[in-house]
Structures are given as C-alpha cells and as structure tokens.
Design a protein around this motif. Sequence first.
Motif, mmCIF file in Angstrom:
data_model
loop_
_atom_site.group_PDB
_atom_site.id
_atom_site.type_symbol
_atom_site.label_atom_id
_atom_site.label_comp_id
_atom_site.label_asym_id
_atom_site.label_seq_id
_atom_site.Cartn_x
_atom_site.Cartn_y
_atom_site.Cartn_z
ATOM 1 N N VAL A 136 0.647 -1.324 -0.155
ATOM 2 C CA VAL A 136 0.058 -0.050 0.016
ATOM 3 C C VAL A 136 1.036 1.127 0.101
ATOM 4 O O VAL A 136 1.771 1.387 0.752
ATOM 5 C CB VAL A 136 -0.820 0.054 1.233
ATOM 6 N N ILE A 137 0.580 2.146 -0.768
ATOM 7 C CA ILE A 137 1.269 3.403 -1.007
ATOM 8 C C ILE A 137 0.354 4.174 -0.018
ATOM 9 O O ILE A 137 -0.632 4.425 -0.147
ATOM 10 C CB ILE A 137 1.167 3.953 -2.405
ATOM 11 N N THR A 138 1.144 4.877 1.076
ATOM 12 C CA THR A 138 0.396 5.549 2.116
ATOM 13 C C THR A 138 1.274 6.576 2.835
ATOM 14 O O THR A 138 2.330 6.623 2.636
ATOM 15 C CB THR A 138 -0.030 4.266 3.150
ATOM 16 N N ARG A 139 0.354 7.308 3.447
ATOM 17 C CA ARG A 139 0.946 8.417 4.328
ATOM 18 C C ARG A 139 1.476 7.914 5.656
ATOM 19 O O ARG A 139 0.725 6.743 6.166
ATOM 20 C CB ARG A 139 -0.180 9.522 4.735
ATOM 21 N N LEU A 140 2.532 8.487 6.230
ATOM 22 C CA LEU A 140 3.020 7.712 7.469
ATOM 23 C C LEU A 140 2.875 8.838 8.562
ATOM 24 O O LEU A 140 2.920 9.909 8.278
ATOM 25 C CB LEU A 140 4.234 7.298 7.271
ATOM 26 N N THR A 141 2.720 8.364 9.883
ATOM 27 C CA THR A 141 2.543 9.386 10.853
ATOM 28 C C THR A 141 3.977 9.734 11.304
ATOM 29 O O THR A 141 3.999 10.925 11.616
ATOM 30 C CB THR A 141 1.747 8.756 12.057
ATOM 31 N N GLU A 142 5.061 8.890 10.825
ATOM 32 C CA GLU A 142 6.330 9.501 11.400
ATOM 33 C C GLU A 142 7.036 10.234 10.109
ATOM 34 O O GLU A 142 6.891 9.786 9.049
ATOM 35 C CB GLU A 142 7.073 8.394 11.732
ATOM 36 N N SER A 143 7.453 11.542 10.499
ATOM 37 C CA SER A 143 8.087 12.184 9.354
ATOM 38 C C SER A 143 9.505 12.540 9.758
ATOM 39 O O SER A 143 10.109 13.487 8.794
ATOM 40 C CB SER A 143 7.589 13.612 9.349
ATOM 41 N N ARG A 144 9.997 11.797 10.544
ATOM 42 C CA ARG A 144 11.592 12.043 10.592
ATOM 43 C C ARG A 144 12.364 10.853 10.002
ATOM 44 O O ARG A 144 12.003 9.691 10.579
ATOM 45 C CB ARG A 144 11.799 12.195 12.091
ATOM 46 N N LEU A 145 13.249 10.960 9.262
ATOM 47 C CA LEU A 145 13.885 10.015 8.344
ATOM 48 C C LEU A 145 14.823 9.142 9.430
ATOM 49 O O LEU A 145 14.692 7.950 9.208
ATOM 50 C CB LEU A 145 14.753 10.366 7.299
ATOM 51 N N ASP A 146 15.141 9.582 10.381
ATOM 52 C CA ASP A 146 16.180 8.736 11.442
ATOM 53 C C ASP A 146 15.308 8.023 12.051
ATOM 54 O O ASP A 146 15.950 7.211 12.929
ATOM 55 C CB ASP A 146 16.767 9.720 12.386
ATOM 56 N N ARG A 147 14.043 8.018 12.100
ATOM 57 C CA ARG A 147 13.049 7.201 12.784
ATOM 58 C C ARG A 147 12.461 6.267 12.084
ATOM 59 O O ARG A 147 11.619 5.363 12.354
ATOM 60 C CB ARG A 147 12.090 7.831 13.631
#
Length: 136
Positions: free
Chosen positions: A91-102
């Motif tokens: 699924v192509i989707t939005r993620l709640t996390e926006s920090r690449l390091d996480r």
Amino acid sequence: MTEPRPIAPGLLGNGPHGPTLVVGRCGACGRLHFPMGPACPYCAAAECTVAEVGPEGRLRLFTVVSNRPPGYRGPLPYGFGVVEMDGGLRVITRLTESRLDRLQAGLAMRLVVEPLFTDDDGHPVLAWAFAPEADA
C-alpha cells in the motif's frame, strides 16, 4: 463538535485487532488490490470479492514530503511510503512519522485512523496512515 467523516467511503473496516483496509481479492489470480474495485487491476478478471487486511504491516520504502501536493490539506511535513501487509499487498500510504532517522525498511507498522484536516463544513476528515508499531 461536528461528526467526523471518512475521506472516502468504503476504504476502512474495523477488525478484531484494530482498523483494517477494505481490499479486493481476485477470484481468478488471487491477488489483493486497494482500493477495492470491480475488476482486478492485475489480470482484469471481474470476479473480485471484498476482503480486509491489517492492521499490521512492514515498511518497505519511505520518504518525507515537505511541500504541499495539490489538494492536500493535512499537516506538513509527513512521511510517505510503501507498507507491505499480510498476504503481500503493498500500500502506498501516508506515514505518521516524518523523521527519516526514525524510519527504516522492515520497520513494523500499524494501521491507524486519524483526523487529517477539517473540511469547509467543520467536519474532521478521517484518513488512514501507518504509524511505527512502537508509537501506535
């Protein structure tokens, strides 16, 4: 407060372990597709039935979106990626996390339903996203 509404009808279900995505299962080739449609996007067979997947998945690809795409009314920045669900559906989707390091490939993810924005009539608009399992 005004009653929330889904971003689109028929996309989300509610399973015993949390929210689910309503998907199509092809009777001919057996593949899953989201969103559900009357014909299989892989083999064009019209023998699709309704199924539900989730809420668990694994992050496969990811990035962060920092510029507002046309029509998007939610917060910035946001994570965006591909989550693989049980049964192999990606699924192509939005993620709640926006920090690449996480974020990392293989990270356990969990489907969540949350308000994305408030529409012009004051209704919170609910959308799906995936959160890292530790945050869900």
